[in-house]
Design a protein around this motif. Structure first.
Motif, PDB file in Angstrom:
ATOM      1  N   CYS A 269      65.778  31.864  52.882  1.00 40.34           N
ATOM      2  CA  CYS A 269      64.679  30.730  52.917  1.00 40.34           C
ATOM      3  C   CYS A 269      63.439  31.109  52.612  1.00 40.34           C
ATOM      4  CB  CYS A 269      64.652  30.368  54.444  1.00 40.34           C
ATOM      5  SG  CYS A 269      66.301  29.709  55.173  1.00 40.34           S
ATOM      6  N   LYS A 270      63.257  32.288  52.076  1.00 40.79           N
ATOM      7  CA  LYS A 270      61.880  32.786  51.278  1.00 40.79           C
ATOM      8  C   LYS A 270      61.757  31.861  50.189  1.00 40.79           C
ATOM      9  CE  LYS A 270      60.583  37.234  52.481  1.00 40.79           C
ATOM     10  NZ  LYS A 270      60.540  38.534  51.849  1.00 40.79           N
ATOM     11  N   SER A 271      60.437  31.402  50.067  1.00 33.54           N
ATOM     12  CA  SER A 271      60.000  30.628  48.858  1.00 33.54           C
ATOM     13  C   SER A 271      59.547  31.703  47.708  1.00 33.54           C
ATOM     14  CB  SER A 271      58.978  29.490  48.987  1.00 33.54           C
ATOM     15  OG  SER A 271      58.174  29.837  49.984  1.00 33.54           O
ATOM     16  N   SER A 272      59.743  31.504  46.888  1.00 32.23           N
ATOM     17  CA  SER A 272      59.382  32.672  45.759  1.00 32.23           C
ATOM     18  C   SER A 272      58.000  32.364  45.078  1.00 32.23           C
ATOM     19  CB  SER A 272      60.476  32.843  44.756  1.00 32.23           C
ATOM     20  OG  SER A 272      60.516  31.568  43.807  1.00 32.23           O
ATOM     21  N   GLU A 273      57.370  33.200  44.875  1.00 31.74           N
ATOM     22  CA  GLU A 273      55.934  33.319  43.978  1.00 31.74           C
ATOM     23  C   GLU A 273      56.286  32.439  42.802  1.00 31.74           C
ATOM     24  OE1 GLU A 273      52.513  36.165  42.457  1.00 31.74           O
ATOM     25  OE2 GLU A 273      53.730  36.807  43.902  1.00 31.74           O
ATOM     26  N   SER A 274      57.238  32.643  42.169  1.00 33.41           N
ATOM     27  CA  SER A 274      57.284  31.813  40.802  1.00 33.41           C
ATOM     28  C   SER A 274      57.268  30.347  41.014  1.00 33.41           C
ATOM     29  CB  SER A 274      58.715  32.322  39.907  1.00 33.41           C
ATOM     30  OG  SER A 274      59.855  31.972  40.938  1.00 33.41           O
ATOM     31  N   ALA A 275      57.921  29.938  42.302  1.00 34.35           N
ATOM     32  CA  ALA A 275      57.924  28.305  42.419  1.00 34.35           C
ATOM     33  C   ALA A 275      56.566  27.833  42.609  1.00 34.35           C
ATOM     34  CB  ALA A 275      58.794  28.188  43.556  1.00 34.35           C
ATOM     35  N   TYR A 276      55.867  28.542  43.466  1.00 32.36           N
ATOM     36  CA  TYR A 276      54.275  28.165  43.523  1.00 32.36           C
ATOM     37  C   TYR A 276      53.733  28.085  42.122  1.00 32.36           C
ATOM     38  CZ  TYR A 276      54.841  28.632  48.692  1.00 32.36           C
ATOM     39  OH  TYR A 276      55.233  28.219  49.826  1.00 32.36           O
ATOM     40  N   LYS A 277      53.720  29.429  41.352  1.00 35.40           N
ATOM     41  CA  LYS A 277      53.241  29.449  40.195  1.00 35.40           C
ATOM     42  C   LYS A 277      53.557  28.310  39.376  1.00 35.40           C
ATOM     43  CE  LYS A 277      51.853  32.830  36.820  1.00 35.40           C
ATOM     44  NZ  LYS A 277      52.135  34.308  36.500  1.00 35.40           N
ATOM     45  N   LYS A 278      54.830  27.812  39.243  1.00 37.15           N
ATOM     46  CA  LYS A 278      55.365  26.617  38.232  1.00 37.15           C
ATOM     47  C   LYS A 278      54.515  25.502  38.529  1.00 37.15           C
ATOM     48  CE  LYS A 278      59.722  28.507  37.310  1.00 37.15           C
ATOM     49  NZ  LYS A 278      61.309  28.470  37.553  1.00 37.15           N
ATOM     50  N   ALA A 279      54.552  25.199  39.928  1.00 35.60           N
ATOM     51  CA  ALA A 279      53.927  23.937  40.628  1.00 35.60           C
ATOM     52  C   ALA A 279      52.461  23.938  40.266  1.00 35.60           C
ATOM     53  CB  ALA A 279      53.984  24.072  42.272  1.00 35.60           C
ATOM     54  N   TYR A 280      51.613  25.017  40.273  1.00 31.82           N
ATOM     55  CA  TYR A 280      50.355  25.161  39.914  1.00 31.82           C
ATOM     56  C   TYR A 280      50.200  24.718  38.537  1.00 31.82           C
ATOM     57  CZ  TYR A 280      45.934  27.117  39.131  1.00 31.82           C
ATOM     58  OH  TYR A 280      44.384  27.405  38.612  1.00 31.82           O
ATOM     59  N   GLU A 281      50.897  25.461  37.543  1.00 32.13           N
ATOM     60  CA  GLU A 281      50.821  25.476  36.266  1.00 32.13           C
ATOM     61  C   GLU A 281      51.026  23.834  35.844  1.00 32.13           C
ATOM     62  OE1 GLU A 281      49.731  27.445  33.817  1.00 32.13           O
ATOM     63  OE2 GLU A 281      49.571  29.007  35.326  1.00 32.13           O
ATOM     64  N   ARG A 282      52.086  22.835  36.392  1.00 30.25           N
ATOM     65  CA  ARG A 282      52.456  21.626  36.017  1.00 30.25           C
ATOM     66  C   ARG A 282      51.054  20.782  36.604  1.00 30.25           C
ATOM     67  NH1 ARG A 282      56.898  20.278  39.416  1.00 30.25           N
ATOM     68  NH2 ARG A 282      57.678  22.458  39.488  1.00 30.25           N
ATOM     69  N   ALA A 283      50.667  21.073  37.804  1.00 29.30           N
ATOM     70  CA  ALA A 283      49.270  20.350  38.145  1.00 29.30           C
ATOM     71  C   ALA A 283      48.202  20.587  37.274  1.00 29.30           C
ATOM     72  CB  ALA A 283      48.884  20.761  39.599  1.00 29.30           C
TER      73      ALA A 283
END
Length: 159
Positions: free
Chosen positions: A20-34
């Protein structure tokens, strides 16, 4: 048998929590898109449309006058023992069964600048010390509220 069931359930719980851990790469992708989306918005689109006309309205005080109708007031038949006499509403700051105690509080109030009076309620044999007396309830409530800083149990008496 019990040990293997315990270790098996502990292993399943550990696997469930690690999956269930969220990965750092998922946060990074969302940040880059925004960040990319914000860069495509022009400053003109970002601003709210301006209207050069400003309307002014006169300032009116819509606050209601304070209503003292709901303030509790006790009705007692009292006789003035010492003082100038009571008006319609009085602020009582002390009640004593012994007159000497009431006289002592009266003298302290008089030295503090109050027109203190002692009244007697014959039905419950209590001496009441009145700090101030007023013709209108609003003034009595305001005086009681000020006196409550020193006399926490101050209350209103109606004659």
């Amino acid at each position: 048998m019990r040990k293997s069931m315990f270790f098996g359930s502990a292993l399943l719980v550990a696997i469930a929590f690690t999956g269930c851990k969220s990965s750092e790469s998922a946060y990074k992708k969302a940040y880059e898109r925004a960040k990319a989306q914000a860069a495509t918005v022009t400053p003109e689109e970002n601003q709210a449309p301006s209207n050069n006309t400003v309307e002014t309205a006169p300032v009116t005080d819509n606050r209601e006058q304070e209503s003292y109708d709901n303030e509790p007031v006790r009705h007692e038949n009292v006789a003035v023992v010492s003082g100038n006499g009571l008006k319609a509403f009085s602020v009582v700051v002390g009640s004593f069964s012994i007159k000497a105690n009431a006289d002592g509080l009266q003298s302290r109030l008089k030295s503090a600048g109050y027109d203190a009076q002692v009244v007697y309620n014959g039905s419950n044999r209590m001496y009441r010390v009145v700090a101030s007396s007023f013709n209108d309830k609003a003034s009595a409530v305001q005086s009681r509220n000020q006196l409550r800083s020193s006399y926490h149990d101050a209350w209103l008496l109606a004659n």
